[in-house]
Design a protein around this motif. Structure first.
Motif, PDB file in Angstrom:
ATOM      1  N   ARG A  25      92.944  59.000  36.937  1.00 27.99           N
ATOM      2  CA  ARG A  25      93.844  58.632  38.023  1.00 27.99           C
ATOM      3  C   ARG A  25      94.043  59.842  38.925  1.00 27.99           C
ATOM      4  NH1 ARG A  25      99.552  59.751  36.755  1.00 27.99           N
ATOM      5  NH2 ARG A  25      99.642  60.956  34.837  1.00 27.99           N
ATOM      6  N   HIS A  26      94.422  59.580  40.152  1.00 25.40           N
ATOM      7  CA  HIS A  26      94.618  60.648  41.132  1.00 25.40           C
ATOM      8  C   HIS A  26      95.752  60.246  42.063  1.00 25.40           C
ATOM      9  CE1 HIS A  26      92.116  57.760  43.279  1.00 25.40           C
ATOM     10  NE2 HIS A  26      91.228  57.920  42.331  1.00 25.40           N
ATOM     11  N   ASP A  27      96.140  61.146  42.948  1.00 24.53           N
ATOM     12  CA  ASP A  27      97.316  60.859  43.765  1.00 24.53           C
ATOM     13  C   ASP A  27      96.968  60.435  45.186  1.00 24.53           C
ATOM     14  OD1 ASP A  27      96.456  63.287  44.751  1.00 24.53           O
ATOM     15  OD2 ASP A  27      98.463  64.150  44.917  1.00 24.53           O
ATOM     16  N   THR A  28      95.757  59.947  45.390  1.00 26.96           N
ATOM     17  CA  THR A  28      95.361  59.413  46.687  1.00 26.96           C
ATOM     18  C   THR A  28      95.104  57.920  46.582  1.00 26.96           C
ATOM     19  OG1 THR A  28      93.012  59.771  46.270  1.00 26.96           O
ATOM     20  CG2 THR A  28      94.219  61.582  47.321  1.00 26.96           C
ATOM     21  N   ILE A  56      87.942  47.269  48.074  1.00 30.67           N
ATOM     22  CA  ILE A  56      88.689  47.779  46.920  1.00 30.67           C
ATOM     23  C   ILE A  56      89.851  48.620  47.435  1.00 30.67           C
ATOM     24  CG2 ILE A  56      88.570  49.289  44.900  1.00 30.67           C
ATOM     25  CD1 ILE A  56      85.594  48.543  44.720  1.00 30.67           C
ATOM     26  N   VAL A  57      91.048  48.367  46.910  1.00 31.67           N
ATOM     27  CA  VAL A  57      92.227  49.148  47.280  1.00 31.67           C
ATOM     28  C   VAL A  57      92.939  49.556  45.994  1.00 31.67           C
ATOM     29  CG1 VAL A  57      94.407  49.211  48.541  1.00 31.67           C
ATOM     30  CG2 VAL A  57      92.484  47.863  49.445  1.00 31.67           C
ATOM     31  N   LEU A  58      92.808  50.833  45.632  1.00 26.04           N
ATOM     32  CA  LEU A  58      93.451  51.357  44.431  1.00 26.04           C
ATOM     33  C   LEU A  58      94.632  52.229  44.833  1.00 26.04           C
ATOM     34  CD1 LEU A  58      90.277  52.364  42.371  1.00 26.04           C
ATOM     35  CD2 LEU A  58      91.439  50.152  42.500  1.00 26.04           C
ATOM     36  N   HIS A  59      95.767  51.947  44.266  1.00 24.03           N
ATOM     37  CA  HIS A  59      97.004  52.645  44.591  1.00 24.03           C
ATOM     38  C   HIS A  59      97.037  54.012  43.916  1.00 24.03           C
ATOM     39  CE1 HIS A  59     101.421  53.258  44.857  1.00 24.03           C
ATOM     40  NE2 HIS A  59     101.323  52.463  45.894  1.00 24.03           N
ATOM     41  N   PRO A  60      97.706  54.999  44.525  1.00 20.27           N
ATOM     42  CA  PRO A  60      97.821  56.312  43.877  1.00 20.27           C
ATOM     43  C   PRO A  60      98.412  56.220  42.475  1.00 20.27           C
ATOM     44  CG  PRO A  60      98.610  56.423  46.129  1.00 20.27           C
ATOM     45  CD  PRO A  60      98.373  54.970  45.843  1.00 20.27           C
ATOM     46  N   ASP A  61      97.917  57.062  41.601  1.00 20.23           N
ATOM     47  CA  ASP A  61      98.412  57.220  40.228  1.00 20.23           C
ATOM     48  C   ASP A  61      98.182  56.005  39.335  1.00 20.23           C
ATOM     49  OD1 ASP A  61      99.119  59.730  39.544  1.00 20.23           O
ATOM     50  OD2 ASP A  61     101.266  59.427  39.558  1.00 20.23           O
ATOM     51  N   MET A  78      83.405  54.756  49.778  1.00 20.69           N
ATOM     52  CA  MET A  78      84.817  54.904  49.451  1.00 20.69           C
ATOM     53  C   MET A  78      85.434  56.010  50.285  1.00 20.69           C
ATOM     54  SD  MET A  78      86.946  53.446  47.168  1.00 20.69           S
ATOM     55  CE  MET A  78      86.098  53.051  45.631  1.00 20.69           C
ATOM     56  N   ILE A  79      86.684  55.800  50.670  1.00 22.07           N
ATOM     57  CA  ILE A  79      87.469  56.863  51.285  1.00 22.07           C
ATOM     58  C   ILE A  79      88.670  57.138  50.394  1.00 22.07           C
ATOM     59  CG2 ILE A  79      86.779  56.355  53.662  1.00 22.07           C
ATOM     60  CD1 ILE A  79      89.503  54.929  53.992  1.00 22.07           C
ATOM     61  N   LEU A  95     105.340  52.865  50.034  1.00 20.06           N
ATOM     62  CA  LEU A  95     103.892  52.759  50.147  1.00 20.06           C
ATOM     63  C   LEU A  95     103.431  51.329  49.852  1.00 20.06           C
ATOM     64  CD1 LEU A  95     102.728  56.008  48.328  1.00 20.06           C
ATOM     65  CD2 LEU A  95     102.572  55.529  50.779  1.00 20.06           C
ATOM     66  N   PRO A  96     102.493  50.810  50.622  1.00 25.31           N
ATOM     67  CA  PRO A  96     101.977  49.453  50.376  1.00 25.31           C
ATOM     68  C   PRO A  96     101.263  49.368  49.038  1.00 25.31           C
ATOM     69  CG  PRO A  96     101.324  50.247  52.552  1.00 25.31           C
ATOM     70  CD  PRO A  96     101.871  51.425  51.804  1.00 25.31           C
ATOM     71  N   PHE A  97     101.472  48.277  48.324  1.00 22.43           N
ATOM     72  CA  PHE A  97     100.792  48.053  47.059  1.00 22.43           C
ATOM     73  C   PHE A  97     100.146  46.675  47.074  1.00 22.43           C
ATOM     74  CE2 PHE A  97     100.377  46.583  42.714  1.00 22.43           C
ATOM     75  CZ  PHE A  97      99.791  47.673  42.101  1.00 22.43           C
ATOM     76  N   LEU A  98      98.825  46.637  46.876  1.00 25.07           N
ATOM     77  CA  LEU A  98      98.091  45.385  46.806  1.00 25.07           C
ATOM     78  C   LEU A  98      97.733  45.101  45.354  1.00 25.07           C
ATOM     79  CD1 LEU A  98      97.892  45.935  49.866  1.00 25.07           C
ATOM     80  CD2 LEU A  98      95.576  45.006  49.791  1.00 25.07           C
ATOM     81  N   GLU A  99      98.246  44.019  44.829  1.00 25.48           N
ATOM     82  CA  GLU A  99      97.998  43.652  43.448  1.00 25.48           C
ATOM     83  C   GLU A  99      96.528  43.258  43.276  1.00 25.48           C
ATOM     84  OE1 GLU A  99      98.663  43.432  39.640  1.00 25.48           O
ATOM     85  OE2 GLU A  99     100.377  43.751  40.957  1.00 25.48           O
ATOM     86  N   GLY A 100      95.921  43.690  42.191  1.00 31.06           N
ATOM     87  CA  GLY A 100      94.585  43.220  41.870  1.00 31.06           C
ATOM     88  C   GLY A 100      93.478  44.217  42.075  1.00 31.06           C
TER      89      GLY A 100
END
Length: 278
Positions: A25-28, A56-61, A78-79, A95-100
């Motif tokens: 995991r990372h903080d970006t 793909i949208v992965l949330h920080p941490d 990926m960015i 911060l926006p969070f997209l489930e899934g």
């Protein structure tokens, strides 16, 4: 392939067959597009499969790994975006969070089009800024976020972030951060997670790891990089590096240090290039 990081944004394109990278995991934010094959990963206690054209949208941490969903392997771009960039746009909203972790929403696809161009394309500063703003608003809209700011003291969290960023190479005490922000440690911890998606200590550790990566690429030894970045010793740094990027510093340097810029993707059977960033 990887582009030179600009203004805190990292961009890569990679191809993998089999297992790509271990849980980390990372903080970006990690936001990408599957270009070919099936991109599979474990995220929030479930396996996700991204098909060509999916975003793909992965949330920080949030912990995740990665592997090919079929024997043909997968290719993706990926960015990696620091949450602070989205906060500059959202002005204190959570911060926006997209489930899934995977979405087919056309608003997200359109908003990522500029940032997920081929790695060889150089983004102009204004082009990148506009694209980040568009993406932040699209994420907020798809996440169904209210227009009002999130609960908490955004300005105290931002002061804490600035203070940690300026002092990450040394031990920072809780009392220092409280004094710098005017906020008690428990409230500040909540604020920081709300607005930056991670804890203050995790943010401090990530800045140290960022410094280690820069120094390793410039030829600094592991021991010197660990000491100069503020870690207690090399083993301390290595533990955090492995937990964050899914591979050891030496393995990361072996892969990323030889990864080409603006040329054909490096094919890796095992031992992730993208684990350094994903």
């Amino acid at each position: 392939m990887r582009a030179q990081p600009i203004e805190g944004i990292e961009r890569i394109e990679a191809w993998f067959k089999g297992k790509a990278y271990a849980m980390h995991r990372h903080d970006t934010y990690a936001i990408g597009r599957t270009l070919a094959g099936v991109q599979s990963f474990n995220y929030r206690r479930s396996r996700r499969d991204s098909l060509p054209g999916n975003t793909i949208v992965l949330h920080p941490d949030e912990a995740h790994d990665g592997q090919a969903g079929t024997g043909e392997g997968f290719r993706y771009r990926m960015i990696y975006v620091e949450p602070a960039f989205f906060q500059d746009v959202l002005a204190g909203r959570a911060l926006p969070f997209l489930e899934g972790g995977v979405t087919t929403d056309p608003r997200i696809a359109a908003a990522t089009e500029t940032l997920l161009q081929r790695v060889g394309h150089t983004l102009e500063p204004l082009e990148q800024s506009d694209a980040l703003a568009e993406l932040a608003h699209a994420l907020a809209a798809v996440a169904g976020m209210p227009q009002a700011r999130g609960k908490g003291d955004y300005f105290a969290a931002r002061r804490a972030r600035d203070y940690l960023h300026a002092n990450f190479t040394r031990v920072v005490t809780l009392e220092e951060v409280e004094t710098a922000t005017g906020r008690d440690r428990w409230s500040l911890s909540h604020d920081f997670r709300t607005f930056y998606g991670t804890s203050p200590h995790r943010y401090l550790t990530m800045r140290r790891l960022d410094a280690v990566r820069r120094m390793l690429l410039s030829g600094t030894s592991l021991a010197s990089a660990a000491a100069d970045a503020g870690f207690a010793d090399q083993s301390h740094m290595t533990r955090h590096f492995l937990k964050t990027f899914g591979l050891t510093p030496g393995r990361w340097l072996q892969i990323v240090g030889s990864a080409p810029c603006d040329c054909s993707p490096t094919i890796v059977q095992y031992g992730p290039l993208a684990a350094a960033y994903s």
